[in-house]
Write a protein that holds these residues in place. Structure first.
Motif, short mmCIF file in Angstrom:
data_model
loop_
_atom_site.label_atom_id
_atom_site.label_comp_id
_atom_site.label_asym_id
_atom_site.label_seq_id
_atom_site.Cartn_x
_atom_site.Cartn_y
_atom_site.Cartn_z
N TYR A 174 0.85 -1.19 0.00
CA TYR A 174 0.00 0.00 0.00
C TYR A 174 0.89 1.24 0.00
CZ TYR A 174 -3.47 -3.43 1.52
OH TYR A 174 -4.29 -4.52 1.61
N GLU A 175 0.62 2.14 -0.92
CA GLU A 175 1.46 3.32 -1.09
C GLU A 175 0.94 4.53 -0.32
OE1 GLU A 175 4.47 3.92 -3.02
OE2 GLU A 175 4.49 1.79 -2.57
N ARG A 176 -0.36 4.70 -0.25
CA ARG A 176 -0.90 5.86 0.45
C ARG A 176 -2.30 5.54 0.96
NH1 ARG A 176 -4.40 9.23 -2.47
NH2 ARG A 176 -4.80 8.52 -4.61
N ALA A 177 -2.83 6.42 1.79
CA ALA A 177 -4.15 6.20 2.37
C ALA A 177 -4.81 7.53 2.68
CB ALA A 177 -4.04 5.36 3.64
N GLU A 178 -6.13 7.54 2.62
CA GLU A 178 -6.90 8.72 3.00
C GLU A 178 -8.32 8.28 3.36
OE1 GLU A 178 -8.36 13.06 1.22
OE2 GLU A 178 -6.87 11.86 0.14
#
Length: 469
Positions: free
Chosen positions: A51-55
């Motif tokens: 997983y590279e990013r999250a929001e």
């Protein structure tokens, strides 16, 4: 060797460059230097994603695919990831360059956060800040034993209260306790069994009962009226009621605290953590009555008799204040109640449709989906095969395709349990409910077809379970 950004001094630490250079080694690094069984387990069940990013309630992988988070970091991410208000508060507190953790002053932020927390439990008076849920529980255990002068703490079978030695003593799962004895004097009582509680209290040595209003393992709520009746029994025997709200608190169940679903319940001590900082900074809090705190801190000589090096640090306190502000301004508790009711009712409507689906329970956005033995011969034989290898494999068979085929992250609710627990960020809404329902229905359809990739994966899990015996 990492390089500095253009224009930055040579040798300056550059986090972005370090991650760009070494981030791809994440699984190898864990295998070599951390818990080597974690990457092995993730690889076995196909959870070894990057997983590279999250929001908010979503992750994105390196290909730009989105994943719906129905786990919230085991409940830590109550507001989802990277809520802008909490982020801004952390930037602000760092930029303020406060004289933090001098240990010989009284900074304002802990007092302000304590004041805000106490508005949600007006029968309580004081707060101790620690760094985690298990530390909050440790504090409650120590305070209860000291305040009552009694050694023994009762807990409910199948409870989970943490993994340090004290909290492990009130942990109802043998798998966590095995090999770590001797622990504190303790006794488990069945959840909801008032007669068993009364028998233990009559022995005269019980300091407290610690209880989760809804148990995380299996998602079992205390029966209606149990907490209030238990409270009356405890008071009669001069013992305390400790509510462990580490996972159920801060709106998770559709009230600020889960014990508030039952009228007249006023615990002597309440433990919170997880979502209090929005997932950014480790934090825990033990909230209690005036007389308990005054007995523990009975003189100037005892001012540091219980403390935490990082307890009440400015970053955690600022994050906590921001979280409580967001919860109020964005009506987070009301959303958890409404969205949770919608999701639970739609899932419950499937119980009669799918014979492998046994029960749906919970409150707010803490929902348990339990699977059970089917009636049809074809499915029953497959179910029996899984159970013979290891109980809980069918639930794992559901969790895996939810992630691999539908990009939805969930969890099995405990070792050897055929239960999936849903504890998504409290900001999810109708679109997330629709997405989960579509995916879950597709997985159930596949399971009831008696063929397909799902049962093939079940064979893999059976082989793995037999190999690990």
């Amino acid at each position: 060797m990492t390089t500095a950004e253009p224009g930055s001094p040579a040798g300056e630490f550059d986090l972005g460059a370090l991650l760009a250079e070494r981030g791809a080694e994440r699984y190898e690094l864990h295998t070599r230097h951390l818990n080597h069984q974690l990457p092995r387990m993730l690889h076995t069940i196909g959870f070894d994603k990057v997983y590279e990013r999250a929001e908010g309630a979503y992750f994105w992988d390196t290909d730009g695919n989105d994943y719906l988070d129905m786990l919230a970091g085991f409940g830590v991410m109550g507001l989802g990831r990277h809520h802008p208000v909490v982020r801004r508060a952390l930037h602000d507190v760092l930029d303020a360059q406060l004289a933090d953790l001098t240990r010989f002053d009284c900074p304002p932020l802990p007092g302000l956060l304590a004041e805000r927390l106490l508005t949600h439990s007006p029968h309580l008076d004081r707060v101790f800040f620690a760094n985690s849920g298990t530390e909050a529980v440790e504090t409650a255990l120590k305070f209860a034993r000291y305040a009552t002068g009694k050694p023994r703490v009762l807990y409910c079978a199948h409870a989970f209260h943490g993994l340090t030695t004290g909290s492990l003593s009130v942990n109802g799962e043998d798998g966590f306790r095995d090999g770590f004895a001797p622990l504190l004097p303790d006794t488990a009582v069945p959840l909801g069994d008032l007669d068993a509680l009364a028998r233990e209290l009559k022995k005269g040595d019980v300091a407290a009962l610690i209880v989760e209003p809804i148990q995380g393992k299996g998602v079992h709520a205390t029966p209606p009226g149990y907490l209030r009746a238990a409270q009356e029994l405890l008071r009669r025997h001069k013992a305390l009621l400790i509510a462990d709200e580490v996972q159920t608190g801060l709106g998770r169940t559709g009230d600020f605290y889960a014990y508030q679903h039952e009228d007249g319940v006023e615990p002597d001590l309440v433990c919170v953590a997880k979502a209090l900082s929005g997932g950014y900074v480790p934090v825990g809090a033990t909230i209690g009555k005036e007389w308990i705190f005054k007995k523990v801190y009975s003189s100037i000589d005892r001012v540091l008799v219980h403390s935490a090096s990082f307890g009440g640090n400015a970053q955690a306190m600022a994050a906590g204040l921001a979280v409580l502000s967001v919860m109020e301004n964005e009506q987070i508790v009301a959303n958890a109640r409404a969205t949770g009711d919608q999701l639970r009712s739609r899932l419950a409507a499937l119980v009669d449709k799918y014979e492998l689906l046994a029960d749906v329970r919970g409150r707010g956005l803490m929902i348990g989906i339990e699977f059970g033995k089917p009636k049809s011969l074809k499915l029953r034989s497959r179910w029996t095969m899984l159970q013979a290898a290891r109980k809980g494999l069918f639930a794992q068979m559901v969790v895996v395709p939810l992630l691999q085929r539908h990009r939805i992250l969930t969890q099995v609710s405990g070792d050897h349990l055929e239960v999936i627990k849903l504890i998504p960020p409290l900001v999810v809404g109708e679109s997330e409910v629709d997405r989960f329902m579509d995916a879950f229905t597709a997985v159930m359809d596949d399971a009831h077809s008696g063929s397909g990739l799902m049962w093939d994966f079940g064979k893999t899990l059976v082989k793995q379970a037999v190999a690990n015996r």
